[in-house]
Design an enzyme around this catalytic site. Structure first.
Site, PDB file in Angstrom:
ATOM      1  N   THR A 112       0.853  -1.173   0.000  1.00 38.17           N
ATOM      2  CA  THR A 112       0.000   0.000   0.000  1.00 38.17           C
ATOM      3  C   THR A 112       0.889   1.222   0.000  1.00 38.17           C
ATOM      4  OG1 THR A 112      -0.094   0.310   2.399  1.00 38.17           O
ATOM      5  CG2 THR A 112      -1.637  -1.269   1.451  1.00 38.17           C
ATOM      6  N   SER A 114       1.459   3.115   2.282  1.00 37.77           N
ATOM      7  CA  SER A 114       2.169   3.286   3.545  1.00 37.77           C
ATOM      8  C   SER A 114       3.072   2.112   3.868  1.00 37.77           C
ATOM      9  CB  SER A 114       1.146   3.445   4.687  1.00 37.77           C
ATOM     10  OG  SER A 114       0.322   2.305   4.786  1.00 37.77           O
ATOM     11  N   CYS A 115       3.253   1.196   2.894  1.00 36.97           N
ATOM     12  CA  CYS A 115       4.048   0.015   3.205  1.00 36.97           C
ATOM     13  C   CYS A 115       5.527   0.332   3.172  1.00 36.97           C
ATOM     14  CB  CYS A 115       3.729  -1.116   2.247  1.00 36.97           C
ATOM     15  SG  CYS A 115       4.462  -0.910   0.628  1.00 36.97           S
ATOM     16  N   GLY A 116       6.322  -0.643   3.506  1.00 39.59           N
ATOM     17  CA  GLY A 116       7.761  -0.440   3.590  1.00 39.59           C
ATOM     18  C   GLY A 116       8.276  -1.031   4.882  1.00 39.59           C
ATOM     19  N   GLU A 221       9.705   4.500   1.945  1.00 39.73           N
ATOM     20  CA  GLU A 221       9.629   3.656   0.750  1.00 39.73           C
ATOM     21  C   GLU A 221      10.059   4.410  -0.499  1.00 39.73           C
ATOM     22  OE1 GLU A 221       6.404   0.679  -1.358  1.00 39.73           O
ATOM     23  OE2 GLU A 221       5.714   2.428  -0.252  1.00 39.73           O
TER      24      GLU A 221
END
Length: 282
Positions: A112, A114-116, A221
């Site tokens: 998404t 906000s991933c990472g 990210e």
């Protein structure tokens, strides 16, 4: 393929007046990325440039580094129970002999905006796996005035945003300010992957003489993707995260935030910014 926008009925209320009309919305659909036939990740994206998106994602994962690493990318037929192709599944095939890093292919990552990864381990991983250390690249000096001019040029080039108001954008500029490429997507990370993936397909990595500008905030990210593509300067019109600043400081990335008008904050790598005035002490 190419379903960038869709139409939906909307009830409009303006100064007490009510009307019904169709509205143009940005399309959002899942894309499953497979690597050599094995499911790797799913991302929510705006359809279009799917092959570039998948290639760029694999650059940031340390799988691909040059165009010769990539054998081909195809849409997977029979992506549904009835055997039809939804154009929402792609399979990336690497050239025989390319060593695949340990990225746990069975994890089925759902990515998404906000991933990472988080924490010290992720900083170490990016620093040690980057193919083109930014600190080793030839010096790039960017005029602050040139940086200040880029957001308006990015906004002027956002064709789909004008119709929907719901897209992020990422653009690559040369050190002289030339607009090299721009991509839009519902996810800011996808827009960057599309840029990097197209560069890989054109065998243009590393992007060591370029500036990456993103329309939103600068997350860890996005900083990771810049470092993995060899991009020395990342600028954002909004704020960076603390981990993005940490990564920039550790890798030598120039990180600029709140790039609005003639104002900007330089969080790391200030040696690449050519300043006319001296820096006042804090």
């Amino acid at each position: 393929m190419g379903r960038v926008t869709e139409r939906r009925k909307v009830l409009r209320i303006r100064d007490g007046a009510v009307s019904s009309r169709p509205d143009t919305l940005v399309a959002e659909e899942p894309l499953e990325i497979r690597l050599n036939g094995k499911p790797l990740a799913i991302t929510m994206r705006t359809p279009g440039d799917d092959f570039a998106l998948a290639a760029g994602f694999l650059v940031s994962e340390g799988v691909l580094a040059t165009g010769s690493d990539l054998q081909n990318i195809v849409y997977c037929a029979g992506a549904t129970v009835d055997g039809s192709n939804t154009y929402n599944v792609v399979d990336v095939r690497t050239t025989p002999g390319v060593v695949i890093p340990d990225i746990t292919l069975e994890r089925n990552v759902y990515t998404t905006s906000s991933c990472g990864l988080c924490g010290k381990a992720s900083l170490d991983a990016v620093r040690t796996t980057a193919r083109w250390p930014i600190s080793d690249t030839p010096p790039v000096r960017i005029e602050a005035d040139l940086l200040a001019s880029l957001p308006d040029r990015l906004r002027a080039a956002q064709r789909v945003f004008d119709r929907t108001g719901g897209l992020h954008a990422a653009a690559l500029f040369g050190e002289d300010g030339e607009l090299l490429d721009i991509r839009e997507d519902v996810g800011r990370h996808n827009a960057v992957d599309k840029l990097v993936g197209r560069a890989l397909q054109n065998d243009e990595l590393p992007l060591s003489r370029s500036i990456l500008l993103v329309s939103g905030r600068a997350s860890f990210e996005l900083a990771q993707k810049a470092v993995m593509a060899g991009i020395p300067v990342l600028a954002a019109v909004s704020a960076p995260s603390s981990l993005a600043v940490d990564l920039a400081a550790e890798t030598g990335l120039t990180l600029v935030g709140f790039l609005r008008g003639t104002s900007m904050n330089v969080y790391a790598g200030e040696d690449r910014i050519a300043l006319r005035a001296s820096v006042s002490p804090a």
